[in-house]
Scaffold this motif. Structure first.
Motif: not given
Length: 575
Positions: A68, A96, A151, A412, A414-416, A530, A534-535, A538, A542
């Motif tokens: 990232t 994702n 992803g 920031n 992994s979920v940003h 993963t 959370i994915a 993200k 975003e």
């Protein structure tokens, strides 16, 4: 590695010069797009855009690989816009894959209606099969359509993508076969290929985007260009302050380098230097920009000393917010040394151009431009008055940390989420700063993440702050557990939304929704590292949207949502 490779290539093929292909028109358009969007021209980044363009001319499946903060999304979006301006309209369809189950990705046959050994039954499309059908519809001349898989790659979902082969065929569970058209391609935006098999890698073109080629400075320069174009004096002063502090402090925190030697590396929650600079710009958005964007009659006179003080306030809470308390003390001493400012006596109030008494940390003060003074957080703690009508869980005794947190914002992962703060277990009068931090970030609609050990009062402080929002805000509190799935999160969020237009959803008109994600790190981690929920977050944070989970699986844009999250320190250790 690139230089080493070129040297080896020259040894193997001496005296052979391979001229580079010149894409003059494409190069010109790429630079125009980057300049228009106020990005800083970085030759390595432009080269990556050209490499992606060349790779996609020969491959229908291409992977952009790199950690990232390397600029992968900018590379992809810039190429899409450049191709559109060159007469090849380019559409991107992003998902994702780790936010959905394999069945939700590729579709499923209803087992109750399926006949024995026959592909006959009630078929339900998945998101990938739906997008695959959509991009294969007849296209206008010179159109390009790309599905972007943004992803992590794992051996479960990507091994089902047999259409990455040269035959370009997607075979569904109902026996249906769909061939990918020549104007369609697949793009993968991934952090690494740890779980990708050799078969997967061999089917794709590979572009590696190295974050070291970008670095933190272009992020800073872009912020200056976007916000201080017509304020050259303030712009120059902030740039000088950035040069004075940033490189030295980054080396001090991440590498333990000082002017005289080396010390142990500090434990930092945020692993990437670029993210720290983003935090700095976000705090300046909240603390500095409002002072220069007011009407002239309301503007404060900002001299160089005041700008320095405001920059220091933002700097210590962007770099120091992600450190443990013991490291904050060391960082505070180093920043004071770099500032070169004199300190006042213990009973005097420091003004701009001065620092508070050296017996106290800068973290113990807030600079107030209206008063031109550094004020102790202790002096801002309101007197606690017990309210017998409240339940025990609603009571909160204000301390330094609660006041500060109500005014800032954080990180920031992994979920940003874009801003991160480390919270140590609270000591007496250690609660006020939380309010200051939250207010600063919510004002500019920046997601906030609070990281701290159990007992550091994260949840109690945030809930207390949320309850005091005005009627313009509604709130949704989601408590995560090891069994939380992405579908649970999506259904909870959708229950608070209304349809505003064809594909746009939001809270009730005239209101904004604040979502508090408590224990966001709790969902179970799958065998590939993963967390499904959370994915989904993200993608939602975003791209400001998500796909429907039932029905036509349409993309839904989500608006008017602010995010606050809390989690325990990962593995009880900082990164």
């Amino acid at each position: 590695d690139v230089n080493l490779f070129l040297t080896l290539l020259n040894d193997l093929f001496p005296n052979i010069h391979c001229p580079e292909i010149s894409y003059e028109n494409l190069n010109r358009i790429i630079k125009e797009i980057l300049i228009k969007q106020q990005y800083i021209l970085v030759s390595e980044q432009i080269e990556k855009i050209i490499q992606l363009y060349e790779t996609m001319m020969t491959r229908h499946s291409t992977m952009l690989v790199g950690p990232t903060s390397g600029g992968k999304t900018v590379v992809l979006n810039t190429l899409a816009e450049a191709q559109t301006q060159m007469g090849m309209k380019t559409n991107l369809y992003t998902l994702n894959p780790k936010a959905l189950s394999v069945i939700e990705l590729y579709g499923t046959l209803d087992p109750l209606t399926q006949k024995y050994y026959l592909y006959v039954g009630e078929w339900t499309d998945g998101v990938v099969s739906m997008l695959y059908r959509m991009i294969n519809r007849p296209a206008i001349r010179n159109e390009r359509r790309y599905i972007v898989f943004d992803g992590d790659v794992d051996a479960l979902w990507i091994e089902n993508m047999e259409f990455m082969d040269d035959n370009k065929l997607l075979t569904l569970a109902n026996g249906e076969r769909i061939r990918l058209q020549d104007y369609c391609s697949l793009l993968f935006e991934v952090g690494d290929l740890k779980y990708a098999s050799p078969a997967t890698v061999s089917r794709c073109g590979m572009i590696y985007v190295d974050p070291e080629n970008l670095g933190p400075y272009p992020i800073w320069k872009r912020w200056l260009s976007m916000n201080l174009t017509d304020r050259s004096n303030e712009k120059d002063q902030l740039d000088l302050l950035y040069d004075r502090y940033t490189k030295n402090v980054l080396n001090f925190i991440y590498h333990g380098l000082t002017e005289t030697g080396q010390r142990p590396r500090m434990k930092m929650i945020v692993p990437f230097q670029v993210n720290i600079i983003v935090q700095l710009t976000k705090l300046l958005d909240s603390l500095f920009l409002p002072l220069i964007n007011h009407e002239k009659k309301d503007q404060l006179e900002l001299n160089s000393d005041k700008i320095h003080a405001i920059f220091l306030q933002a700097f210590i809470w962007s770099f120091g917010a992600c450190l443990k308390q013991e490291d904050r003390i060391i960082l505070d001493t180093f920043i004071k040394y770099l500032s070169g400012l004199s300190t006042v006596s213990i009973d005097s109030k420091a003004k701009s151009g001065q620092l508070p008494n050296e017996k106290f940390l800068l973290f113990d003060y807030i600079f107030q431009p209206e008063l031109d003074q550094w004020i102790k957080w202790n002096d801002l703690i309101p007197k606690y008055e017990h309210d017998r009508s409240k339940r025990f869980t609603e009571l909160l005794v204000p301390t330094i940390d609660t006041i500060r947190l109500g005014m800032i914002k954080t990180k920031n992962i992994s979920v940003h989420l874009k801003y991160t703060i480390s919270i140590s277990p609270l000591l007496e009068n250690d609660n006020i700063d939380l309010e200051w931090l939250i207010k600063s970030m919510i004002t500019i609609h920046q997601p906030v993440l609070f990281v701290g050990d159990t007992g550091s009062s994260k949840t109690a402080t945030i809930l207390s702050y949320i309850r005091n929002f005005d009627s313009q805000y509604t709130n949704l509190i989601l408590n995560f557990s090891s069994r939380t799935k992405s579908i649970d999160v999506q259904r909870s969020i959708e229950s608070q939304l209304e349809k505003r237009s064809k594909d746009t959803y939001g809270p009730t008109a005239g209101t904004k929704l604040i979502i508090f994600l408590d224990d966001i790190s709790m969902p179970k981690i799958d065998q590939y590292g993963t967390q499904q929920s959370i994915a989904l977050l993200k993608l939602l944070i975003e791209k400001h949207g998500m796909y429907e989970r039932t029905g036509e699986l349409n993309w839904k844009f989500i608006t008017d949502i602010d995010w606050i999250a809390a989690m325990s320190t990962p593995g009880n250790e900082l990164l």
